[in-house]
Write a protein that holds these residues in place. Structure first.
Motif, PDB file in Angstrom:
ATOM      1  N   VAL A  36     -46.977  30.376 -20.114  1.00 34.50           N
ATOM      2  CA  VAL A  36     -45.634  29.887 -19.788  1.00 34.50           C
ATOM      3  C   VAL A  36     -44.971  29.304 -21.033  1.00 34.50           C
ATOM      4  O   VAL A  36     -43.786  29.559 -21.309  1.00 34.50           O
ATOM      5  N   ALA A  37     -45.721  28.533 -21.806  1.00 37.28           N
ATOM      6  CA  ALA A  37     -45.168  27.936 -23.028  1.00 37.28           C
ATOM      7  C   ALA A  37     -44.734  29.011 -24.011  1.00 37.28           C
ATOM      8  O   ALA A  37     -43.663  28.900 -24.637  1.00 37.28           O
ATOM      9  N   PHE A  38     -45.547  30.048 -24.155  1.00 39.89           N
ATOM     10  CA  PHE A  38     -45.203  31.127 -25.083  1.00 39.89           C
ATOM     11  C   PHE A  38     -43.947  31.860 -24.621  1.00 39.89           C
ATOM     12  O   PHE A  38     -43.064  32.186 -25.433  1.00 39.89           O
ATOM     13  N   ALA A  39     -43.840  32.097 -23.315  1.00 41.01           N
ATOM     14  CA  ALA A  39     -42.670  32.802 -22.775  1.00 41.01           C
ATOM     15  C   ALA A  39     -41.399  31.970 -22.895  1.00 41.01           C
ATOM     16  O   ALA A  39     -40.301  32.516 -23.076  1.00 41.01           O
ATOM     17  N   GLN A  40     -41.541  30.637 -22.839  1.00 40.68           N
ATOM     18  CA  GLN A  40     -40.383  29.743 -22.910  1.00 40.68           C
ATOM     19  C   GLN A  40     -40.075  29.280 -24.337  1.00 40.68           C
ATOM     20  O   GLN A  40     -39.254  28.395 -24.523  1.00 40.68           O
ATOM     21  N   GLY A  41     -40.766  29.856 -25.319  1.00 41.77           N
ATOM     22  CA  GLY A  41     -40.511  29.462 -26.699  1.00 41.77           C
ATOM     23  C   GLY A  41     -41.160  28.145 -27.080  1.00 41.77           C
ATOM     24  O   GLY A  41     -40.651  27.438 -27.968  1.00 41.77           O
ATOM     25  N   VAL A  42     -42.245  27.783 -26.425  1.00 44.42           N
ATOM     26  CA  VAL A  42     -43.010  26.551 -26.679  1.00 44.42           C
ATOM     27  C   VAL A  42     -42.082  25.327 -26.628  1.00 44.42           C
ATOM     28  O   VAL A  42     -41.751  24.727 -27.658  1.00 44.42           O
ATOM     29  N   PRO A  43     -41.679  24.944 -25.422  1.00 41.85           N
ATOM     30  CA  PRO A  43     -40.799  23.770 -25.306  1.00 41.85           C
ATOM     31  C   PRO A  43     -41.568  22.473 -25.553  1.00 41.85           C
ATOM     32  O   PRO A  43     -42.786  22.464 -25.693  1.00 41.85           O
ATOM     33  N   ARG A  44     -40.823  21.367 -25.573  1.00 43.75           N
ATOM     34  CA  ARG A  44     -41.458  20.063 -25.722  1.00 43.75           C
ATOM     35  C   ARG A  44     -42.333  19.768 -24.503  1.00 43.75           C
ATOM     36  O   ARG A  44     -42.182  20.386 -23.451  1.00 43.75           O
ATOM     37  N   GLU A  45     -43.227  18.792 -24.686  1.00 39.32           N
ATOM     38  CA  GLU A  45     -44.207  18.512 -23.626  1.00 39.32           C
ATOM     39  C   GLU A  45     -43.532  18.134 -22.314  1.00 39.32           C
ATOM     40  O   GLU A  45     -43.952  18.583 -21.238  1.00 39.32           O
ATOM     41  N   TYR A  46     -42.488  17.314 -22.375  1.00 40.28           N
ATOM     42  CA  TYR A  46     -41.817  16.893 -21.142  1.00 40.28           C
ATOM     43  C   TYR A  46     -41.212  18.089 -20.416  1.00 40.28           C
ATOM     44  O   TYR A  46     -41.331  18.228 -19.192  1.00 40.28           O
ATOM     45  N   GLU A  47     -40.573  18.987 -21.175  1.00 35.75           N
ATOM     46  CA  GLU A  47     -39.971  20.174 -20.559  1.00 35.75           C
ATOM     47  C   GLU A  47     -41.046  21.124 -20.038  1.00 35.75           C
ATOM     48  O   GLU A  47     -40.892  21.725 -18.971  1.00 35.75           O
ATOM     49  N   LEU A  48     -42.132  21.262 -20.785  1.00 35.87           N
ATOM     50  CA  LEU A  48     -43.226  22.121 -20.345  1.00 35.87           C
ATOM     51  C   LEU A  48     -43.840  21.581 -19.058  1.00 35.87           C
ATOM     52  O   LEU A  48     -44.231  22.357 -18.175  1.00 35.87           O
ATOM     53  N   ARG A  49     -43.888  20.277 -18.926  1.00 34.57           N
ATOM     54  CA  ARG A  49     -44.408  19.664 -17.704  1.00 34.57           C
ATOM     55  C   ARG A  49     -43.526  20.039 -16.507  1.00 34.57           C
ATOM     56  O   ARG A  49     -44.030  20.286 -15.401  1.00 34.57           O
ATOM     57  N   ARG A  50     -42.239  20.096 -16.738  1.00 31.26           N
ATOM     58  CA  ARG A  50     -41.320  20.444 -15.648  1.00 31.26           C
ATOM     59  C   ARG A  50     -41.538  21.870 -15.159  1.00 31.26           C
ATOM     60  O   ARG A  50     -41.426  22.163 -13.966  1.00 31.26           O
ATOM     61  N   TYR A  51     -41.925  22.770 -16.084  1.00 33.14           N
ATOM     62  CA  TYR A  51     -42.176  24.162 -15.715  1.00 33.14           C
ATOM     63  C   TYR A  51     -43.517  24.359 -15.005  1.00 33.14           C
ATOM     64  O   TYR A  51     -43.666  25.272 -14.184  1.00 33.14           O
ATOM     65  N   THR A  52     -44.504  23.533 -15.321  1.00 33.35           N
ATOM     66  CA  THR A  52     -45.877  23.846 -14.939  1.00 33.35           C
ATOM     67  C   THR A  52     -46.550  22.844 -14.011  1.00 33.35           C
ATOM     68  O   THR A  52     -47.509  23.205 -13.319  1.00 33.35           O
ATOM     69  N   TYR A  53     -46.115  21.597 -13.983  1.00 32.38           N
ATOM     70  CA  TYR A  53     -46.842  20.562 -13.242  1.00 32.38           C
ATOM     71  C   TYR A  53     -46.998  20.884 -11.753  1.00 32.38           C
ATOM     72  O   TYR A  53     -48.105  20.748 -11.206  1.00 32.38           O
ATOM     73  N   PRO A  54     -45.943  21.311 -11.039  1.00 31.37           N
ATOM     74  CA  PRO A  54     -46.124  21.605  -9.598  1.00 31.37           C
ATOM     75  C   PRO A  54     -47.178  22.673  -9.337  1.00 31.37           C
ATOM     76  O   PRO A  54     -47.976  22.557  -8.403  1.00 31.37           O
ATOM     77  N   GLU A  55     -47.198  23.723 -10.171  1.00 33.14           N
ATOM     78  CA  GLU A  55     -48.177  24.788  -9.978  1.00 33.14           C
ATOM     79  C   GLU A  55     -49.594  24.288 -10.229  1.00 33.14           C
ATOM     80  O   GLU A  55     -50.540  24.659  -9.518  1.00 33.14           O
ATOM     81  N   LEU A  56     -49.771  23.431 -11.239  1.00 38.96           N
ATOM     82  CA  LEU A  56     -51.101  22.893 -11.518  1.00 38.96           C
ATOM     83  C   LEU A  56     -51.599  22.031 -10.363  1.00 38.96           C
ATOM     84  O   LEU A  56     -52.787  22.073 -10.006  1.00 38.96           O
ATOM     85  N   LYS A  57     -50.701  21.254  -9.767  1.00 37.97           N
ATOM     86  CA  LYS A  57     -51.092  20.462  -8.599  1.00 37.97           C
ATOM     87  C   LYS A  57     -51.477  21.369  -7.435  1.00 37.97           C
ATOM     88  O   LYS A  57     -52.435  21.093  -6.708  1.00 37.97           O
ATOM     89  N   ALA A  58     -50.743  22.479  -7.290  1.00 38.69           N
ATOM     90  CA  ALA A  58     -51.048  23.427  -6.217  1.00 38.69           C
ATOM     91  C   ALA A  58     -52.394  24.101  -6.425  1.00 38.69           C
ATOM     92  O   ALA A  58     -53.035  24.537  -5.461  1.00 38.69           O
ATOM     93  N   ARG A  59     -52.840  24.196  -7.672  1.00 43.16           N
ATOM     94  CA  ARG A  59     -54.139  24.800  -7.971  1.00 43.16           C
ATOM     95  C   ARG A  59     -55.301  23.846  -7.712  1.00 43.16           C
ATOM     96  O   ARG A  59     -56.453  24.218  -7.922  1.00 43.16           O
ATOM     97  N   GLY A  60     -55.000  22.628  -7.305  1.00 44.20           N
ATOM     98  CA  GLY A  60     -56.061  21.681  -6.962  1.00 44.20           C
ATOM     99  C   GLY A  60     -56.392  20.682  -8.048  1.00 44.20           C
ATOM    100  O   GLY A  60     -57.347  19.908  -7.898  1.00 44.20           O
ATOM    101  N   LEU A  61     -55.643  20.665  -9.138  1.00 44.13           N
ATOM    102  CA  LEU A  61     -55.906  19.699 -10.203  1.00 44.13           C
ATOM    103  C   LEU A  61     -55.327  18.343  -9.834  1.00 44.13           C
ATOM    104  O   LEU A  61     -54.239  18.258  -9.236  1.00 44.13           O
ATOM    105  N   GLY A  62     -56.041  17.279 -10.182  1.00 40.53           N
ATOM    106  CA  GLY A  62     -55.514  15.945  -9.981  1.00 40.53           C
ATOM    107  C   GLY A  62     -54.363  15.671 -10.929  1.00 40.53           C
ATOM    108  O   GLY A  62     -54.117  16.416 -11.889  1.00 40.53           O
TER     109      GLY A  62
END
Length: 385
Positions: A36-62
Motif C-alpha cells: 500500500v505504501a509503495f502504491a501511494q508513493g510512500v506517504p508519511r506515517e500518519y497518512e499511511l496509518r489512515r490507509y491501513t489501520y482499519p484493515e490491520l485491525k480486521a486481520r486480528g492485530l491488536g
C-alpha cells in the motif's frame, strides 16, 4: 548510550507455536502495508496509518501491534531512501538501485517485530516474560541470559524490544539506555592500525594476528563452494545452517580484540586513535584473487566495538585520517612509498629506521590522535572581563 541486550526465549511447545504464528501474521501484514505504501508513493506515517489501520485491525492485530507494523514498514522505507541517497545501492541507473526502487520492500516471515511495554512485560526475578500474541497473551514464557545481561536489563532496559526467530529459536532483543561516564584527560594515545594480515596492531605493543580468522574464512569459503556445487536438498539445508557461523566467529574475535584494546587504554590512562577507513573498499584497486579478503574484512565492526566499549568505560576516542600512515617514518617523519618494503617490513630511506610496518603505522596514528584531540578541545583561556 543505547545498547542492545539479547536474551533467548525458552517457550513450551504451545507457546512456540503461538510466537511463530504471531511473527508470520505481523510480517504478512507488514508486506501488505508495504504494498500500500509503495502504491501511494510512500506517504508519511500518519497518512499511511489512515490507509491501513482499519484493515490491520480486521486481520486480528491488536491496536499496539498494528501501530508497530505500520511504523516498522515506514521506517524500512526511510532506511531504504537513506541508503539510496548515500549511494549504497549504486549510482542512478544501476541494476541494483533500479531493482530496489522498482518494487515494495518485503519482510521475511521470521523478521523482527517490535513490542513496547504494553505488549511485553518482564519478570526479572522469575526469569519470565509476558507477551502479546495472535492467540492471546502468553504468560510465564521463560528466558535465559547471563547474569551480567540480566543486571543490565534490570537497571537500564528502556523502550522497545524486538522478537525475532533464528533457525527455530526465539530471541528478544531489548534496548538498554546506559549512562555514559565522563571522559578523562588522556596522558597519551594508543594508535590502532587495522589490517587483514594483522587484525589490529597498537602502538603499545599489542598485535592481534589474523592467521586464525583468515584460515577460518578460507575454510568456510571452500565448504560453501562444495555445498553450492552439490546443490542437493541436504546441501542447501547445511548451507542455511552454516549461514551465520562465520559472522558469529568473526564477531567473537572482534569483541575479544576490542575489549583488550579498551581495557589496556583505560588501565594506562590513554585515549584511543582509530583510522577513519570509510569508503576504503571503493578507493582501493586490487587483483581479483585479493577481493574476497578485502570484502570479508570487518574493520567497521571492530571499530564500532572499540567505540562503544570506549564510551562505556569513559575512554577518549578519536578518528584520524589514515593517509600516509604506512609510508611515513614514525622516527623522522620522512614520507616515501618505498619505505614500505613489504607487507610486514618498514625501512626508512632517510634515517634508516627498521621496524614492523604495522608498528610504524600505529605510532603514526597515535601521534595524529594526540593532534586531533588537542585541536578539538575547547580553549581553556579564561574569558576576558
Amino acid at each position: 548510550m543505547k545498547l542492545v541486550t539479547q536474551v533467548k526465549l525458552l517457550p513450551e511447545a504451545d507457546q512456540a507455536v503461538a510466537l511463530r504464528s504471531t511473527l508470520r501474521t505481523v510480517n504478512e501484514a507488514a508486506n501488505w502495508v508495504s504494498g500500500v505504501a509503495f502504491a501511494q508513493g510512500v506517504p508519511r506515517e500518519y497518512e499511511l496509518r489512515r490507509y491501513t489501520y482499519p484493515e490491520l485491525k480486521a486481520r486480528g492485530l491488536g491496536a499496539q501491534a498494528a501501530q508497530h507494523v505500520i511504523k516498522k514498514t515506514r521506517d524500512a522505507y526511510t532506511a531504504l531512501k537513506a541508503n539510496i541517497k548515500a549511494g549504497n545501492y549504486g549510482k542512478p541507473g544501476s541494476k541494483r538501485r533500479a531493482k530496489a526502487e522498482s518494487k515494495p520492500i518485503a519482510f521475511r516471515p521470521e523478521a523482527a517485530q517490535p513490542f513496547d511495554d504494553r505488549c511485553l512485560s518482564w519478570q526479572y526475578d522469575a526469569g519470565t516474560v509476558s507477551i502479546w500474541t495472535v492467540a492471546g497473551r502468553l504468560k510465564n514464557v521463560r528466558f535465559a541470559c547471563s547474569p551480567d545481561a540480566l543486571k543490565v536489563l534490570r537497571e537500564h532496559r528502556k523502550g522497545e524490544s524486538d522478537l525475532v526467530e533464528r533457525d527455530g529459536v526465539f530471541y528478544l532483543i531489548a534496548v538498554c539506555d546506559i549512562p555514559e561516564p565522563d571522559l578523562y584527560e588522556p596522558t597519551g594515545f594508543v594508535g590502532v592500525d587495522l589490517g587483514i594480515v594483522n587484525i589490529a596492531t597498537t602502538s603499545n605493543g599489542y598485535r592481534a594476528a589474523g592467521r586464525g580468522l583468515n584460515r577460518h574464512r578460507k575454510r568456510q569459503l571452500g565448504l560453501r563452494k562444495k555445498l553450492q556445487a552439490k546443490g542437493t536438498k541436504s546441501a542447501k539445508r547445511l548451507l542455511k545452517k552454516r549461514s551465520r557461523k562465520e559472522a558469529r566467529h568473526t564477531a567473537n574475535i572482534n569483541h575479544i580484540v576490542s575489549k583488550t584494546i579498551v581495557t589496556t587504554a583505560e588501565r594506562t590512562g590513554c585515549g584511543i586513535a582509530l583510522e577513519d577507513l570509510t569508503g576504503i573498499r571503493s578507493r582501493v584497486r586490487l587483483r581479483k584473487d585479493q577481493r574476497t579478503a578485502l570484502h570479508s574484512w570487518s574493520f567497521h565492526q571492530l571499530a564500532s566495538f572499540v567505540e562503544y566499549k570506549a564510551k562505556r568505560a569513559g575512554v577518549p576516542l578519536v578518528y584520524v585520517d589514515p593517509a600516509y600512515t604506512s609510508r611515513q617514518c614514525s622516527e623522522c617523519g620522512h614520507i616515501d612509498r618505498r619505505n614500505r618494503q613489504s607487507q610486514a617490513s618498514f625501512a626508512c630511506r632517510s634515517c634508516g629506521a627498521l621496524m614492523h610496518a604495522d608498528d610504524n603505522a600505529s605510532h603514526n596514528i597515535a601521534r595524529k590522535g594526540a593532534t586531533v584531540w588537542t585541536a578539538g578541545r575547547e580553549s581553556r583561556v579564561p574569558a576576558t572581563q
